[in-house]
Design an enzyme around this catalytic site. Structure first.
Site, PDB file in Angstrom:
ATOM      1  CE1 TYR A 158      42.869 -34.631 -22.224  1.00 26.98           C
ATOM      2  CE2 TYR A 158      42.856 -36.943 -22.808  1.00 26.98           C
ATOM      3  CZ  TYR A 158      42.691 -35.943 -21.868  1.00 26.98           C
ATOM      4  OH  TYR A 158      42.351 -36.275 -20.571  1.00 26.98           O
TER       5      TYR A 158
ATOM      6  CG  LEU B 207      52.889 -43.504 -13.256  1.00 27.10           C
ATOM      7  CD1 LEU B 207      53.585 -43.728 -14.597  1.00 27.10           C
ATOM      8  CD2 LEU B 207      53.446 -44.460 -12.199  1.00 27.10           C
TER       9      LEU B 207
HETATM   10  N1  LIG Z   1      40.087 -36.168 -16.535  1.00 29.48           N
HETATM   11  C1  LIG Z   1      41.061 -35.291 -16.504  1.00 29.48           C
HETATM   12  O1  LIG Z   1      40.868 -34.109 -16.197  1.00 29.48           O
HETATM   13  C2  LIG Z   1      42.439 -35.758 -16.851  1.00 29.48           C
HETATM   14  C3  LIG Z   1      43.560 -34.920 -16.637  1.00 29.48           C
HETATM   15  C4  LIG Z   1      44.816 -35.425 -16.966  1.00 29.48           C
HETATM   16  C5  LIG Z   1      44.952 -36.702 -17.483  1.00 29.48           C
HETATM   17  N2  LIG Z   1      43.840 -37.475 -17.693  1.00 29.48           N
HETATM   18  C6  LIG Z   1      43.934 -38.854 -18.220  1.00 29.48           C
HETATM   19  O2  LIG Z   1      44.814 -39.602 -17.406  1.00 29.48           O
HETATM   20  C7  LIG Z   1      45.835 -40.196 -18.213  1.00 29.48           C
HETATM   21  C8  LIG Z   1      47.114 -40.328 -17.408  1.00 29.48           C
HETATM   22  O3  LIG Z   1      47.511 -39.086 -16.870  1.00 29.48           O
HETATM   23  P1  LIG Z   1      48.912 -38.413 -17.172  1.00 29.48           P
HETATM   24  O4  LIG Z   1      49.486 -38.892 -18.462  1.00 29.48           O
HETATM   25  O5  LIG Z   1      48.748 -36.949 -17.011  1.00 29.48           O
HETATM   26  O6  LIG Z   1      49.808 -38.818 -15.940  1.00 29.48           O
HETATM   27  P2  LIG Z   1      50.588 -40.114 -15.479  1.00 29.48           P
HETATM   28  O7  LIG Z   1      50.018 -41.327 -16.113  1.00 29.48           O
HETATM   29  O8  LIG Z   1      50.665 -40.022 -13.998  1.00 29.48           O
HETATM   30  O9  LIG Z   1      52.069 -39.873 -16.006  1.00 29.48           O
HETATM   31  C9  LIG Z   1      52.420 -39.754 -17.341  1.00 29.48           C
HETATM   32  C10 LIG Z   1      53.901 -39.356 -17.367  1.00 29.48           C
HETATM   33  O10 LIG Z   1      54.649 -40.392 -16.777  1.00 29.48           O
HETATM   34  C11 LIG Z   1      55.708 -40.797 -17.617  1.00 29.48           C
HETATM   35  N3  LIG Z   1      55.767 -42.264 -17.519  1.00 29.48           N
HETATM   36  C12 LIG Z   1      54.784 -43.146 -17.813  1.00 29.48           C
HETATM   37  N4  LIG Z   1      55.192 -44.412 -17.587  1.00 29.48           N
HETATM   38  C13 LIG Z   1      56.472 -44.308 -17.128  1.00 29.48           C
HETATM   39  C14 LIG Z   1      57.437 -45.263 -16.726  1.00 29.48           C
HETATM   40  N5  LIG Z   1      57.153 -46.571 -16.752  1.00 29.48           N
HETATM   41  N6  LIG Z   1      58.651 -44.818 -16.318  1.00 29.48           N
HETATM   42  C15 LIG Z   1      58.927 -43.496 -16.285  1.00 29.48           C
HETATM   43  N7  LIG Z   1      58.052 -42.527 -16.655  1.00 29.48           N
HETATM   44  C16 LIG Z   1      56.839 -42.942 -17.077  1.00 29.48           C
HETATM   45  C17 LIG Z   1      55.322 -40.358 -18.997  1.00 29.48           C
HETATM   46  O11 LIG Z   1      56.479 -40.010 -19.717  1.00 29.48           O
HETATM   47  P3  LIG Z   1      56.937 -40.872 -21.008  1.00 29.48           P
HETATM   48  O12 LIG Z   1      56.094 -40.423 -22.133  1.00 29.48           O
HETATM   49  O13 LIG Z   1      58.368 -40.522 -21.161  1.00 29.48           O
HETATM   50  O14 LIG Z   1      56.746 -42.312 -20.654  1.00 29.48           O
HETATM   51  C18 LIG Z   1      54.438 -39.145 -18.752  1.00 29.48           C
HETATM   52  O15 LIG Z   1      55.187 -37.956 -18.765  1.00 29.48           O
HETATM   53  C19 LIG Z   1      45.927 -39.270 -19.426  1.00 29.48           C
HETATM   54  O16 LIG Z   1      46.457 -39.915 -20.548  1.00 29.48           O
HETATM   55  C20 LIG Z   1      44.473 -38.918 -19.642  1.00 29.48           C
HETATM   56  O17 LIG Z   1      43.841 -39.958 -20.371  1.00 29.48           O
HETATM   57  C21 LIG Z   1      42.614 -37.015 -17.366  1.00 29.48           C
END
Ligand SMILES: NC(=O)c1ccc[n+]([C@@H]2O[C@H](COP(=O)([O-])OP(=O)(O)OC[C@H]3O[C@@H](n4cnc5c(N)ncnc54)[C@H](OP(=O)(O)O)[C@@H]3O)[C@@H](O)[C@H]2O)c1
Length: 290
Positions: free
Chosen positions: A63, A210
């Site tokens: 990241y 999400l």
């Molecule tokens: N191990 C892996 O291969 C892998 C891959 C991907 C991710 N990850 C980990 O998983 C974590 C979470 O995954 P992710 O960030 O991809 O997906 P996520 O948590 O499903 O969704 C994040 C997205 O949702 C929006 N969001 C969050 N809270 C919200 C709310 N209350 N209302 C409306 N929109 C909302 C955010 O936008 P805003 O910024 O506008 O809130 C962002 O664009 C990452 O930070 C990382 O640590 C791991």
């Protein structure tokens, strides 16, 4: 909502707040490549997360690469007692869309040492193999985590993007503390791994809780429609909060790491830990969205 059962992850009796934070999105876009442009705002958000009681923050070397860990180290080190930052190694990123697995023991050691430095730690509380490298025997990558653990560079080893067979194989080499796979209300493909981890007291960290795609800003489950919207309105909650509450209800070994760049969304997500779904609501959501 804390989980005493997984307190060993913190190295003691302190409970983990089951609503953690995934920091990946605090990077330049597109592709989480480069330093987060609002560097001071990112630090404020991370500090607000800790103020809200979050004590489990997830990041990874790619990241940025490195920039996300740098931001966390600058914002939070020295870490308040009981706050852990978990990171990952085994993926290299050379451009916004140029990401590849690199799980050789030498690379894992190099990634780990870089993470220690950027996070300002002597020992990483939980170090996860980001994904198996098809070019490297899986046992060799896991063996590298075992070596880092025996040298005291990491306290616990975890895995990400793995199958059930790989979790079982890894456990013959080193104790596995956590598994981080994609899983959410819409995507139940990993049910067997969730249950296996629960049975063996392994933390399960669903990424994309999400349902956001890694490089896209949309979070489909935060929009909500149909049954999800209906249950949200019954509970006076948002759709995103219900999607998170569904995961917390799904299994007691689940710790959530939703990502956000917004303090308002962070506060909304943390408040999801207070939502109690009835068994009927849980079942309706599971069958409607599965
Ligand atoms: N191990 C892996 O291969 C892998 C891959 C991907 C991710 N990850 C980990 O998983 C974590 C979470 O995954 P992710 O960030 O991809 O997906 P996520 O948590 O499903 O969704 C994040 C997205 O949702 C929006 N969001 C969050 N809270 C919200 C709310 N209350 N209302 C409306 N929109 C909302 C955010 O936008 P805003 O910024 O506008 O809130 C962002 O664009 C990452 O930070 C990382 O640590 C791991």
């Amino acid at each position: 909502m804390t989980t005493p059962a997984l307190s060993w992850l913190l190295g003691g009796d302190l409970p983990i707040h089951r609503l953690g934070y995934g920091a990946m999105r605090l990077c330049a876009q597109p592709g989480n490549f480069g330093p987060y442009p609002d560097w001071e705002g990112g630090k404020r958000l991370l500090r607000r997360a800790v103020e809200l009681g979050i004590n489990f923050i997830d990041t990874a070397h790619p990241y940025g690469p490195g920039w996300n860990e740098e931001l966390i180290g600058e914002a939070l080190a020295p870490y308040p007692t009981g706050v852990i930052v978990t990171t990952k190694g085994g993926v290299e990123k050379t451009g916004p869309g140029e990401v590849f697995a690199d799980g050789s023991p030498a690379s894992l050691r190099r990634f780990c040492e870089g993470s220690l430095q950027r996070l300002k730690l002597d020992c990483l509380p939980l170090y996860q193999l980001h994904r198996p490298d098809p070019q490297v025997p899986f046992a060799k990558s896991v063996g590298a985590l075992a070596a880092l653990k025996s040298e005291g560079k990491i306290r616990h080893a975890g895995l990400s993007n793995v199958t059930l067979a790989q979790v079982e194989e890894a456990r013959t080499i080193v104790p596995i503390a956590s598994v981080q796979n994609r899983y959410n209300l819409q995507e139940h493909g990993d049910d067997a791994v969730v249950d296996y981890c629960a049975q063996h007291n392994i933390a399960y960290l669903p990424w994309g809780p999400l349902a956001a795609k890694p490089f896209a800003p949309e979070a489909p489950l935060a929009q909500g429609s149909g049954v999800l919207a209906q249950v949200a309105s019954e509970l006076g909650a948002t759709a995103g909060q219900v999607a998170l509450a569904w995961l917390l209800h799904r299994s007691p070994n689940i710790i959530l790491i939703p990502g956000t760049t917004s303090i308002a969304h962070l506060e909304e997500n943390v408040a999801a830990a207070k939502i109690q779904l009835s068994d009927a609501q849980f079942a309706t959501l599971s069958s409607a969205q599965g």
